[in-house]
Write a protein that holds these residues in place. Structure first.
Motif, PDB file in Angstrom:
ATOM      1  N   ASP A  66       0.833  -1.203   0.000  1.00 19.73           N
ATOM      2  CA  ASP A  66       0.000   0.000   0.000  1.00 19.73           C
ATOM      3  C   ASP A  66       0.867   1.251   0.000  1.00 19.73           C
ATOM      4  O   ASP A  66       0.528   2.256  -0.637  1.00 19.73           O
ATOM      5  CB  ASP A  66      -0.900   0.035   1.239  1.00 19.73           C
ATOM      6  N   VAL A 201      -3.557  -1.705  -7.083  1.00 20.94           N
ATOM      7  CA  VAL A 201      -3.334  -2.580  -5.933  1.00 20.94           C
ATOM      8  C   VAL A 201      -1.962  -3.225  -6.075  1.00 20.94           C
ATOM      9  O   VAL A 201      -1.362  -3.218  -7.154  1.00 20.94           O
ATOM     10  CB  VAL A 201      -4.428  -3.668  -5.811  1.00 20.94           C
ATOM     11  N   ASN A 269     -10.282 -13.370  -6.933  1.00 20.51           N
ATOM     12  CA  ASN A 269     -10.536 -12.168  -6.146  1.00 20.51           C
ATOM     13  C   ASN A 269     -10.308 -10.943  -7.012  1.00 20.51           C
ATOM     14  O   ASN A 269      -9.157 -10.541  -7.232  1.00 20.51           O
ATOM     15  CB  ASN A 269      -9.623 -12.113  -4.919  1.00 20.51           C
ATOM     16  N   PRO A 271     -10.231  -7.140  -7.358  1.00 19.50           N
ATOM     17  CA  PRO A 271     -10.141  -6.047  -6.382  1.00 19.50           C
ATOM     18  C   PRO A 271     -11.191  -4.963  -6.556  1.00 19.50           C
ATOM     19  O   PRO A 271     -11.325  -4.087  -5.692  1.00 19.50           O
ATOM     20  CB  PRO A 271      -8.733  -5.484  -6.598  1.00 19.50           C
ATOM     21  N   TYR A 272     -11.962  -5.017  -7.645  1.00 23.02           N
ATOM     22  CA  TYR A 272     -12.994  -4.001  -7.892  1.00 23.02           C
ATOM     23  C   TYR A 272     -14.402  -4.544  -7.668  1.00 23.02           C
ATOM     24  O   TYR A 272     -15.392  -3.880  -7.994  1.00 23.02           O
ATOM     25  CB  TYR A 272     -12.860  -3.474  -9.331  1.00 23.02           C
ATOM     26  N   SER A 274     -17.288  -6.685  -5.064  1.00 23.37           N
ATOM     27  CA  SER A 274     -17.695  -6.981  -3.696  1.00 23.37           C
ATOM     28  C   SER A 274     -18.074  -8.452  -3.564  1.00 23.37           C
ATOM     29  O   SER A 274     -18.780  -8.997  -4.412  1.00 23.37           O
ATOM     30  CB  SER A 274     -18.895  -6.100  -3.323  1.00 23.37           C
ATOM     31  N   PRO A 309     -15.190  -4.140  -1.925  1.00 22.17           N
ATOM     32  CA  PRO A 309     -14.062  -4.448  -2.817  1.00 22.17           C
ATOM     33  C   PRO A 309     -12.738  -4.057  -2.175  1.00 22.17           C
ATOM     34  O   PRO A 309     -12.677  -3.151  -1.337  1.00 22.17           O
ATOM     35  CB  PRO A 309     -14.367  -3.583  -4.050  1.00 22.17           C
ATOM     36  N   GLU A 310     -11.674  -4.716  -2.580  1.00 23.20           N
ATOM     37  CA  GLU A 310     -10.359  -4.453  -2.005  1.00 23.20           C
ATOM     38  C   GLU A 310      -9.942  -3.005  -2.186  1.00 23.20           C
ATOM     39  O   GLU A 310      -9.319  -2.409  -1.294  1.00 23.20           O
ATOM     40  CB  GLU A 310      -9.315  -5.372  -2.643  1.00 23.20           C
ATOM     41  N   LYS A 313     -11.449  -1.029   0.681  1.00 20.11           N
ATOM     42  CA  LYS A 313     -10.728  -1.300   1.933  1.00 20.11           C
ATOM     43  C   LYS A 313      -9.390  -0.574   1.944  1.00 20.11           C
ATOM     44  O   LYS A 313      -8.983   0.041   2.937  1.00 20.11           O
ATOM     45  CB  LYS A 313     -10.498  -2.809   2.086  1.00 20.11           C
ATOM     46  N   GLN A 314      -8.678  -0.667   0.831  1.00 19.03           N
ATOM     47  CA  GLN A 314      -7.361  -0.060   0.714  1.00 19.03           C
ATOM     48  C   GLN A 314      -7.431   1.451   0.890  1.00 19.03           C
ATOM     49  O   GLN A 314      -6.581   2.066   1.555  1.00 19.03           O
ATOM     50  CB  GLN A 314      -6.785  -0.421  -0.657  1.00 19.03           C
ATOM     51  N   ARG A 317      -7.823   2.232   4.510  1.00 23.20           N
ATOM     52  CA  ARG A 317      -6.614   1.913   5.267  1.00 23.20           C
ATOM     53  C   ARG A 317      -5.568   3.014   5.178  1.00 23.20           C
ATOM     54  O   ARG A 317      -4.762   3.195   6.081  1.00 23.20           O
ATOM     55  CB  ARG A 317      -5.963   0.617   4.743  1.00 23.20           C
TER      56      ARG A 317
END
Length: 480
Positions: A66, A201, A269, A271-272, A274, A309-310, A313-314, A317
């Motif tokens: 990240d 990502v 998975n 990342p875009y 849900s 979606p990732e 979350k990212q 964070r």
């Protein structure tokens, strides 16, 4: 003839002063911090371009964490064009990879040496879900399939999006790695540069062979079953084999057939996208619905402790943002038919998402919205049947659907104009009052909408009395 997507203008962008113009990839990346957003009239094209640029940048920068994205690249404020140009040179080391019309490596397509001599040529209408082709509905125009012609710019958009929104069909046509096309989400920033960075990502460095489709050396075998894919490979997986054919400066036809068939949906998975757990305990991704705008799925899309979606979350964070601006893209399908196309843009106070107690109220508010919507559906369909409708056809049935649309439109206004601002500001010990007031609001909308429905069916005393009987009966069953 050539059409190099790096330099030719084909991506529609909106500038900070609201103008719309077209740029190639390199100029877009160089000026990204001065631009506002990608702005295509077709939502699936728009998302396809965003996704291609996300992968382009992820492959060029190969971020490991990240921090590489949010604290190095984002702090730079612009893309390093020297690095970008070095990446382009590396991609082109064994042949041009960014020419839409290249013989061996056409951009996002299979080169002509991968096709049999008797390969079937199809209309270019097959490159987009909005064109009338096969059993597709006619959406935005009424051009016949055989008469469809695309400009090179339109064809470039089409090859970026076709594999993201394809469906399974007869003759072994596979769908996307997510199965039927899911709801895709991105985080919008204040500039196009921020949006592109938020869409990146981390890439696992151990997979040096993890490259996007435009860099791959692999032959795309029709209908080949694939059970394992890496990140960049999966984000650009060629579920369709394509090679556009130009004639007199236009794309009127293309070689088009089955591509790779990913068969391990539960392992992929995106990342875009849900993901949630079904009542049966299975893992599933969020799909669009013909009569459900995506704002009604915000409880799933923004649940950063579980289902979001990732990239969402990212974002939480790594930022202390005051708001989160989510943009969603989806097509509604039924088997191999395209029924609808949807784009949603929603701005939510970030504190609601970060604070579990506040987000729980948002989740409960959306659940109450759906429950009350089902009550309204029951009421209007019951009244229509009581007045002689067969429940399948006729003006009353159409009016039932319009009534539900009016209900959700009114609730949507209250959700963004009242609930979200109040939920952001209300003290924690008053959250229960917020819940109660929301329930009062949506019930009022429900029954006001029901009363309007009854009036449209007829203003005579018989209709009005029957409407009140149905309403009273439903309220009694609910315990009100």
């Amino acid at each position: 003839m050539t059409f190099n997507v790096l330099s030719e203008p084909w991506i529609p962008i909106k500038t900070s002063d609201g103008d719309v113009k077209e740029l190639g990839i390199l100029e877009l990346l160089e000026k990204a911090s001065e631009l506002l957003e990608i702005a295509d009239a077709m939502p699936h094209y728009e998302y396809g371009i965003y996704r291609m640029l996300f992968v382009f940048l992820m492959d060029a920068y190969r971020p490991e964490t990240d921090d590489d994205i949010y604290y190095d690249l984002l702090d730079d404020g612009s893309f390093d064009m020297e690095r970008i140009n070095e990446y382009v040179e590396a991609c082109n080391a064994d042949g041009e990879r960014f020419d839409l019309l290249d013989e061996k490596y056409p951009f996002m397509q299979c080169g002509k040496d991968q096709w049999a001599a008797d390969a079937k040529v199809k209309s270019s209408a097959n490159l987009s879900s909005v064109f009338a082709a096969g059993n597709n509905h006619v959406h935005f125009d009424h051009c016949r399939e055989k008469d469809r012609k695309l400009t090179f710019a339109e064809a470039a958009k089409a090859v970026c999006s076709v594999n993201l929104f394809c469906t399974s069909g007869v003759q072994g046509y596979p769908s996307t790695p997510s199965g039927a096309p899911p709801i895709y989400s991105i985080i919008k920033g204040n500039t196009l540069f921020e949006t592109l960075v938020y869409g990146m990502v981390a890439v696992h460095q151990s997979r040096k062979d993890d490259v996007p489709f435009w860099r791959s050396q692999e032959y795309v075998e029709p209908k080949k079953q694939v059970a394992k894919i890496s990140l960049l490979e999966g984000l650009t997986l060629p579920c369709r084999r394509i090679c556009v054919l130009q004639e007199n400066g236009e794309i009127a036809s293309a070689l088009f057939e089955q591509g790779l068939n990913y068969v391990n949906y539960t392992a992929w998975n995106d990342p875009y996208v849900s993901y949630y757990q079904t009542k049966a305990g299975d893992r599933a991704n969020l799909k669009p619905g013909i009569d459900k705008e995506t704002w009604r799925n915000l409880d799933t899309l923004l649940n950063i402790s579980d289902t979001s979606p990732e990239i969402v979350k990212q974002y939480f964070r790594n930022t202390n943002c005051q708001t989160v601006h989510v943009c969603t893209y989806s097509v509604v399908t039924n088997q191999a038919s395209y029924l609808d196309m949807q784009k949603g843009e929603y701005t939510i106070p970030a504190d609601i998402v970060r604070t579990p107690q506040r987000f729980e109220v948002l989740q409960e508010a959306l659940a109450a919205t759906e429950l009350t919507g089902r009550i309204l559906r029951n009421a209007v369909t019951t009244l229509a049947k009581e007045l002689g409708s067969d429940g399948k056809t006729g003006a009353a049935v159409s009016e039932c659907e319009r009534t539900l649309q009016r209900y959700y439109a009114s609730v949507k206004t209250e959700f963004f104009s009242w609930l979200c601002p109040v939920l952001q500001e209300v003290p924690g010990d008053e959250l229960n009052m917020c819940r109660q007031e929301w329930n009062i609001k949506i019930r009022r909308i429900c029954w006001d909408t029901y009363d309007s429905f009854a009036e449209r069916l007829g203003a005579d005393i018989h209709v009005l009395m029957k409407a009140q009987e149905v309403k009273k009966d439903i309220l009694q069953k609910e315990g009100h």
